[in-house]
Design an enzyme around this catalytic site. Structure first.
Site, mmCIF file in Angstrom:
data_model
loop_
_atom_site.group_PDB
_atom_site.id
_atom_site.type_symbol
_atom_site.label_atom_id
_atom_site.label_comp_id
_atom_site.label_asym_id
_atom_site.label_seq_id
_atom_site.Cartn_x
_atom_site.Cartn_y
_atom_site.Cartn_z
ATOM 1 N N LYS A 90 32.465 33.299 34.909
ATOM 2 C CA LYS A 90 33.037 32.910 36.206
ATOM 3 C C LYS A 90 32.583 33.819 37.341
ATOM 4 C CE LYS A 90 37.492 35.320 36.810
ATOM 5 N NZ LYS A 90 37.774 36.137 35.620
ATOM 6 N N HIS A 219 43.504 42.319 30.381
ATOM 7 C CA HIS A 219 42.598 42.545 31.507
ATOM 8 C C HIS A 219 43.334 43.429 32.493
ATOM 9 C CE1 HIS A 219 39.818 42.046 34.767
ATOM 10 N NE2 HIS A 219 39.086 41.161 34.119
ATOM 11 N N SER A 222 40.710 43.112 38.323
ATOM 12 C CA SER A 222 39.301 43.119 38.683
ATOM 13 C C SER A 222 39.014 43.927 39.940
ATOM 14 C CB SER A 222 38.826 41.682 38.896
ATOM 15 O OG SER A 222 37.429 41.645 39.022
ATOM 16 N N GLY A 260 37.021 44.249 34.400
ATOM 17 C CA GLY A 260 37.525 45.237 35.356
ATOM 18 C C GLY A 260 36.568 46.385 35.599
ATOM 19 N N GLU A 293 34.840 42.123 28.321
ATOM 20 C CA GLU A 293 34.465 40.928 29.089
ATOM 21 C C GLU A 293 34.029 41.317 30.504
ATOM 22 O OE1 GLU A 293 37.810 38.138 26.820
ATOM 23 O OE2 GLU A 293 38.153 38.818 28.874
ATOM 24 N N ARG A 296 31.987 41.554 36.925
ATOM 25 C CA ARG A 296 31.485 42.287 38.091
ATOM 26 C C ARG A 296 30.436 43.343 37.713
ATOM 27 N NH1 ARG A 296 34.234 42.736 42.658
ATOM 28 N NH2 ARG A 296 36.138 42.059 41.630
ATOM 29 N N ASP A 373 35.604 26.958 61.879
ATOM 30 C CA ASP A 373 36.876 27.657 61.748
ATOM 31 C C ASP A 373 36.701 29.109 62.186
ATOM 32 O OD1 ASP A 373 39.280 28.729 60.981
ATOM 33 O OD2 ASP A 373 39.232 27.904 58.955
#
Ligand SMILES: *Cc1c(COP(=O)(O)O)cnc(C)c1O
Length: 434
Positions: A90, A219, A222, A260, A293, A296, A373
């Protein structure tokens, strides 16, 4: 003219062993990978070359430096040798990145059917995928069953029931909420993770449903979390192993320490804490499998974004610019990931003799994204030299939670139009850091 890595190494017959699998990986093979020279600004020089070769190139685009990814994998293997990485797709589902990581031996954390499909499309075996989403729709669980993805996480009784029904041979990891808040930018404990008092029942329910609970995951949150949180989380995981034994369940063997991680010196500190915590909580646990996992960690610094100045307005001393990417696009990390972004004008890094860079005069500048915007503002009160229309701004460290979470708001397609592949050698990267 930059050399192509493939040619350079063939010519010199000096291809390091680790490079070959990466350049022939699915997602990379057949694509041009440009070797970056071992000089400062090699990457911005490369961007300059890309634009010079194709002046009408679609903006924005990005550059993936495969050398950075390889360096990070080396570092992981050195500092966390007992932890098998499962890259969290992701964070950035770019196929060249996934392909490179697969070739370097990583496995994958997928959270949806589409992410599983992407990883499988590169020829990665389903037993290198963990379906690490504690709450899944039945149709996605059934899909996992048909393709042979057989490990998932859970933190509720209802999830056990769905898995019993749709994928009864799936192994489970119980996702727990880490005991202390790590202070990370994106806390995930608000949404996921069993509380200590819920654990015995969640274990018994899965056991009674005939499902195998083979381990524990967590986790710590992050982005820039306190690495001390790993210690408490790992010891809480050990208590779950003990509870399972007390309940007469088969011995657990998987410890999933989640993500993380960041890639700077904080990684070294995290690795020390993790190794020590595993040793103290699980030191005498035979046959323990530890997985992580990281998202980043691998993606953030590997990508650089190049965007074009498409509008300009001068108000006294203030300079206002519009670029063709913004917070509804790749730069959505400013909103969703609480990122602080930086940029440099390509003209000045690559061609410092450019007249507007020579006098070093900078102006307080606002950089807007392209949508109508007003929230679509990328930078305010940012010092930049005077820019002209069609100049380029280069944003480093743009790989984490960027292209994966953009929108098509206002008709601007979310993400970068193309990704160019480069390869910086360890020597290049050392020079650049000096
Ligand atoms: C998002 C996520 C990750 C990756 O987190 P990073 O902070 O990017 O390392 C890992 N595991 C799970 C379950 C996640 O949801």
């Amino acid at each position: 003219m930059p050399t192509l890595v493939s040619e350079a190494f063939q010519a010199e017959g000096a291809e390091p062993l680790s490079l070959k699998p990466v350049f022939s990986a699915s997602g990379i093979k057949g694509k041009r990978v440009t070797a970056l020279s071992p000089q400062e600004n090699a990457l911005t020089d490369f961007i300059q070359t890309v634009i010079a070769e194709k002046p009408d190139i679609d903006s924005p685009f990005s550059v993936l430096d495969l050398g950075v990814v390889m360096g990070l994998m080396d570092k992981w293997a050195t500092k966390l040798p007992t932890v098998q990485p499962f890259y969290a797709v992701k964070c950035n589902p770019n196929l060249s990145l996934i392909g490179a990581l697969a070739a370097l031996g990583s496995s994958f954390d997928c959270a949806s059917k589409a992410e599983i499909e992407a990883v499988l499309s590169l020829g990665v075996s389903p037993n290198r995928i963990i379906y690490a989403n504690p709450c899944k729709s039945e149709s996605h669980i059934k899909y996992a069953a048909t393709v042979g993805v057989n490990v998932t996480t859970y933190d509720s009784k209802d999830e056990v029931e769905k898995i019993r029904k749709c994928h009864p041979t799936c192994e489970l990891l119980l996702r727990i909420k880490p005991p202390q808040d790590s202070g990370a930018r994106s806390s995930l404990g608000l949404k996921y993770g069993a509380l200590p008092e819920e654990i015995p029942e969640l274990l018994s329910v899965a056991h009674a449903a005939g499902l195998k609970v083979t381990g524990v995951s967590f986790h710590i949150g992050s982005g820039g979390g306190d690495v001390r949180a790993y210690h408490g989380a790992i010891s809480a995981a050990k208590s779950v192993f003990d509870t399972a034994s007390l309940l007469g369940m088969p011995r657990m063997r998987v410890l999933d320490i989640g993500g993380g991680f960041t890639s700077g010196t904080a990684f070294d500190a995290a690795a020390l804490k993790i190794n020590a915590a595993i040793q103290s909580s699980f030191g005498n646990e035979e046959g323990l499998v530890v997985i992580g996992e990281p998202g980043r960690y691998f993606a953030e610094t590997a990508f650089t974004l190049a965007t074009k100045v498409i509008g300009k307005r001068v108000r006294g001393e203030l300079r206002e610019y519009w670029i063709d990417d913004g917070i509804y696009g790749t730069l959505n990390n400013i909103v969703f990931d609480y990122a602080t972004v930086t940029c440099t004008p390509l003209a000045c890094t690559s061609k410092p003799e450019n007249p507007s860079c020579m006098d070093f005069k900078t102006y307080s500048s606002t950089v807007f994204g392209p949508t109508c915007d007003s929230i679509d503002t990328v930078l305010t009160d940012y010092q930049l030299p005077e820019l002209q229309m069609n100049d380029w701004l280069v944003f480093p460290n743009m790989g984490a939670y960027t292209t994966s979470s953009g929108t098509n708001f206002n008709g601007f397609s979310s993400s970068v139009k193309s990704t160019f592949l480069a390869y910086s050698s360890p020597i290049t990267r050392e020079q650049t850091m000096l």
